[in-house]
Design a protein around this motif. Structure first.
Motif, PDB file in Angstrom:
ATOM      1  N   CYS A 142      42.664  41.449  30.756  1.00  0.00           N
ATOM      2  CA  CYS A 142      41.969  40.288  31.099  1.00  0.00           C
ATOM      3  C   CYS A 142      41.553  39.240  30.128  1.00  0.00           C
ATOM      4  N   ILE A 143      41.077  38.213  30.926  1.00  0.00           N
ATOM      5  CA  ILE A 143      41.204  37.485  29.970  1.00  0.00           C
ATOM      6  C   ILE A 143      39.406  36.541  29.191  1.00  0.00           C
ATOM      7  N   PHE A 144      39.071  36.643  28.803  1.00  0.00           N
ATOM      8  CA  PHE A 144      37.104  36.592  28.555  1.00  0.00           C
ATOM      9  C   PHE A 144      37.212  35.926  27.411  1.00  0.00           C
ATOM     10  N   ASP A 145      35.915  34.874  28.300  1.00  0.00           N
ATOM     11  CA  ASP A 145      35.545  33.571  26.885  1.00  0.00           C
ATOM     12  C   ASP A 145      34.858  34.818  26.160  1.00  0.00           C
ATOM     13  N   ASN A 146      34.184  33.597  25.023  1.00  0.00           N
ATOM     14  CA  ASN A 146      33.379  34.321  23.677  1.00  0.00           C
ATOM     15  C   ASN A 146      31.994  34.679  24.209  1.00  0.00           C
ATOM     16  N   SER A 147      31.886  34.207  25.917  1.00  0.00           N
ATOM     17  CA  SER A 147      30.166  34.596  26.921  1.00  0.00           C
ATOM     18  C   SER A 147      30.716  36.510  27.154  1.00  0.00           C
ATOM     19  N   GLY A 148      31.828  36.592  27.586  1.00  0.00           N
ATOM     20  CA  GLY A 148      31.690  37.658  27.884  1.00  0.00           C
ATOM     21  C   GLY A 148      32.713  37.507  29.717  1.00  0.00           C
ATOM     22  N   LYS A 149      32.918  35.845  30.135  1.00  0.00           N
ATOM     23  CA  LYS A 149      33.251  35.656  31.864  1.00  0.00           C
ATOM     24  C   LYS A 149      34.436  35.758  31.582  1.00  0.00           C
ATOM     25  N   VAL A 150      34.821  36.459  32.332  1.00  0.00           N
ATOM     26  CA  VAL A 150      36.427  36.473  32.957  1.00  0.00           C
ATOM     27  C   VAL A 150      36.639  35.400  33.417  1.00  0.00           C
ATOM     28  N   GLN A 151      37.983  34.914  32.927  1.00  0.00           N
ATOM     29  CA  GLN A 151      38.747  33.180  32.973  1.00  0.00           C
ATOM     30  C   GLN A 151      39.755  33.552  34.039  1.00  0.00           C
ATOM     31  N   HIS A 152      40.739  34.588  33.617  1.00  0.00           N
ATOM     32  CA  HIS A 152      41.502  35.027  34.154  1.00  0.00           C
ATOM     33  C   HIS A 152      41.617  36.559  34.418  1.00  0.00           C
ATOM     34  N   SER A 153      42.846  37.496  35.202  1.00  0.00           N
ATOM     35  CA  SER A 153      42.945  38.569  35.075  1.00  0.00           C
ATOM     36  C   SER A 153      44.561  38.729  36.018  1.00  0.00           C
ATOM     37  N   SER A 154      45.506  39.309  35.695  1.00  0.00           N
ATOM     38  CA  SER A 154      47.056  39.241  35.678  1.00  0.00           C
ATOM     39  C   SER A 154      47.128  40.504  35.635  1.00  0.00           C
ATOM     40  N   VAL A 155      48.197  40.948  36.660  1.00  0.00           N
ATOM     41  CA  VAL A 155      48.887  42.879  36.626  1.00  0.00           C
ATOM     42  C   VAL A 155      50.231  42.297  35.689  1.00  0.00           C
ATOM     43  N   ILE A 156      50.247  43.118  35.344  1.00  0.00           N
ATOM     44  CA  ILE A 156      51.379  42.542  34.132  1.00  0.00           C
ATOM     45  C   ILE A 156      52.507  43.640  35.010  1.00  0.00           C
ATOM     46  N   LYS A 157      52.013  44.827  35.103  1.00  0.00           N
ATOM     47  CA  LYS A 157      53.193  45.992  36.057  1.00  0.00           C
ATOM     48  C   LYS A 157      52.512  46.721  36.694  1.00  0.00           C
ATOM     49  N   TYR A 158      53.061  46.836  37.849  1.00  0.00           N
ATOM     50  CA  TYR A 158      53.238  46.909  38.886  1.00  0.00           C
ATOM     51  C   TYR A 158      53.639  48.321  39.111  1.00  0.00           C
ATOM     52  N   ARG A 159      53.581  49.500  39.241  1.00  0.00           N
ATOM     53  CA  ARG A 159      54.406  50.323  39.373  1.00  0.00           C
ATOM     54  C   ARG A 159      54.804  51.405  41.082  1.00  0.00           C
ATOM     55  N   GLU A 160      53.619  51.257  41.520  1.00  0.00           N
ATOM     56  CA  GLU A 160      54.124  52.250  43.088  1.00  0.00           C
ATOM     57  C   GLU A 160      55.207  51.270  43.923  1.00  0.00           C
TER      58      GLU A 160
ATOM     59  N   GLU B  78      49.587  44.236  46.128  1.00  0.00           N
ATOM     60  CA  GLU B  78      48.790  43.058  46.272  1.00  0.00           C
ATOM     61  C   GLU B  78      47.963  42.905  45.872  1.00  0.00           C
ATOM     62  N   VAL B  79      47.827  43.638  44.882  1.00  0.00           N
ATOM     63  CA  VAL B  79      46.689  43.482  44.290  1.00  0.00           C
ATOM     64  C   VAL B  79      47.423  42.961  42.936  1.00  0.00           C
ATOM     65  N   GLY B  80      48.612  42.148  42.715  1.00  0.00           N
ATOM     66  CA  GLY B  80      48.598  41.385  41.608  1.00  0.00           C
ATOM     67  C   GLY B  80      48.539  39.678  42.488  1.00  0.00           C
ATOM     68  N   SER B  81      48.796  39.942  43.748  1.00  0.00           N
ATOM     69  CA  SER B  81      48.397  38.076  43.854  1.00  0.00           C
ATOM     70  C   SER B  81      47.841  37.657  43.159  1.00  0.00           C
ATOM     71  N   ARG B  82      48.035  36.191  43.129  1.00  0.00           N
ATOM     72  CA  ARG B  82      46.910  35.224  42.825  1.00  0.00           C
ATOM     73  C   ARG B  82      45.351  35.019  43.650  1.00  0.00           C
ATOM     74  N   LYS B  83      45.711  35.117  44.653  1.00  0.00           N
ATOM     75  CA  LYS B  83      44.226  34.468  44.881  1.00  0.00           C
ATOM     76  C   LYS B  83      43.545  36.036  45.237  1.00  0.00           C
ATOM     77  N   TRP B  84      44.267  36.834  45.303  1.00  0.00           N
ATOM     78  CA  TRP B  84      43.512  38.502  45.329  1.00  0.00           C
ATOM     79  C   TRP B  84      42.450  38.304  43.570  1.00  0.00           C
ATOM     80  N   GLN B  85      43.307  38.360  42.441  1.00  0.00           N
ATOM     81  CA  GLN B  85      43.166  38.153  41.105  1.00  0.00           C
ATOM     82  C   GLN B  85      41.588  37.291  40.726  1.00  0.00           C
TER      83      GLN B  85
END
Length: 181
Positions: free
Chosen positions: A99-117, A122-129
């Motif tokens: 999870c990437i946050f700006d300096n006010s605490g807002k989410v700027q980006h999130s990404s699944v790095i490793k999915y093991r199941e 699909e939780v790693g898809s850009r649209k869902w993230q």
């Protein structure tokens, strides 16, 4: 007893190997997200016990560990962003996410790095993230209402949503600690 220590040593070494691959993949993700010439500094952030307890009670999900991987991203000596790598449990295995946050605490980006199941990736898809962009600690994280569900990935959706919510609360403590340095 000696066999126990042998297995413990093997698990420790495997953990080091896999965790370095995960952090390498995370740093590559950061470089993709921040393609300009910036400084990326890594540290391990120990979550204070009182803060950890409050967040876990609020979100109703435990932290995977007592510390998280933290990157500060700066541009010309001016702090801009914080990136946090954490894990949550999917159905049975950990999901490593960023999870990437700006300096006010807002989410700027999130990404699944490793999915093991085997299912629910699909939780790693850009649209869902992308639905988490601009979310804060006070945003509503209700799956099915504010957060889209994914058929066949119910546990992963709920787990990852709670994980991002946890980090959106924790980021304020991290920012405060960083400003006090």
């Amino acid at each position: 007893m000696r066999l126990y220590f042998k297995y413990l040593s093997i698990i420790f070494l495997l953990n080091l190997c896999f965790s370095s691959k995960i952090t390498d993949k995370t740093e590559n993700e950061l470089k993709k997200y921040f393609p300009k010439n910036i400084a990326i500094d890594w540290s391990m952030y120990k979550i204070p016990k009182d803060v950890k307890k409050i967040i876990q009670t609020t979100v109703k999900q435990k932290f995977f560990r007592s510390e998280i991987n933290l990157w500060t991203i700066t541009d010309k000596d001016s702090l801009k962003y914080y990136a946090i790598l954490d894990n949550v449990i999917g159905k049975t295995m950990p999901i490593s996410f960023l999870c990437i946050f700006d300096n006010s605490g807002k989410v700027q980006h999130s990404s699944v790095i490793k999915y093991r199941e085997p299912y629910g990736g699909e939780v790693g898809s850009r649209k869902w993230q992308d639905q988490f962009i601009a979310y804060t600690d006070s945003s509503s994280y209700k799956v099915g209402k504010d957060i889209s569900g994914i058929s066949g990935a119910t546990l992963s959706v709920n787990s990852l949503t709670k994980g991002i919510h946890k980090l959106s609360i924790l980021i304020h403590k991290i920012i405060k600690d960083d400003n006090e340095k």
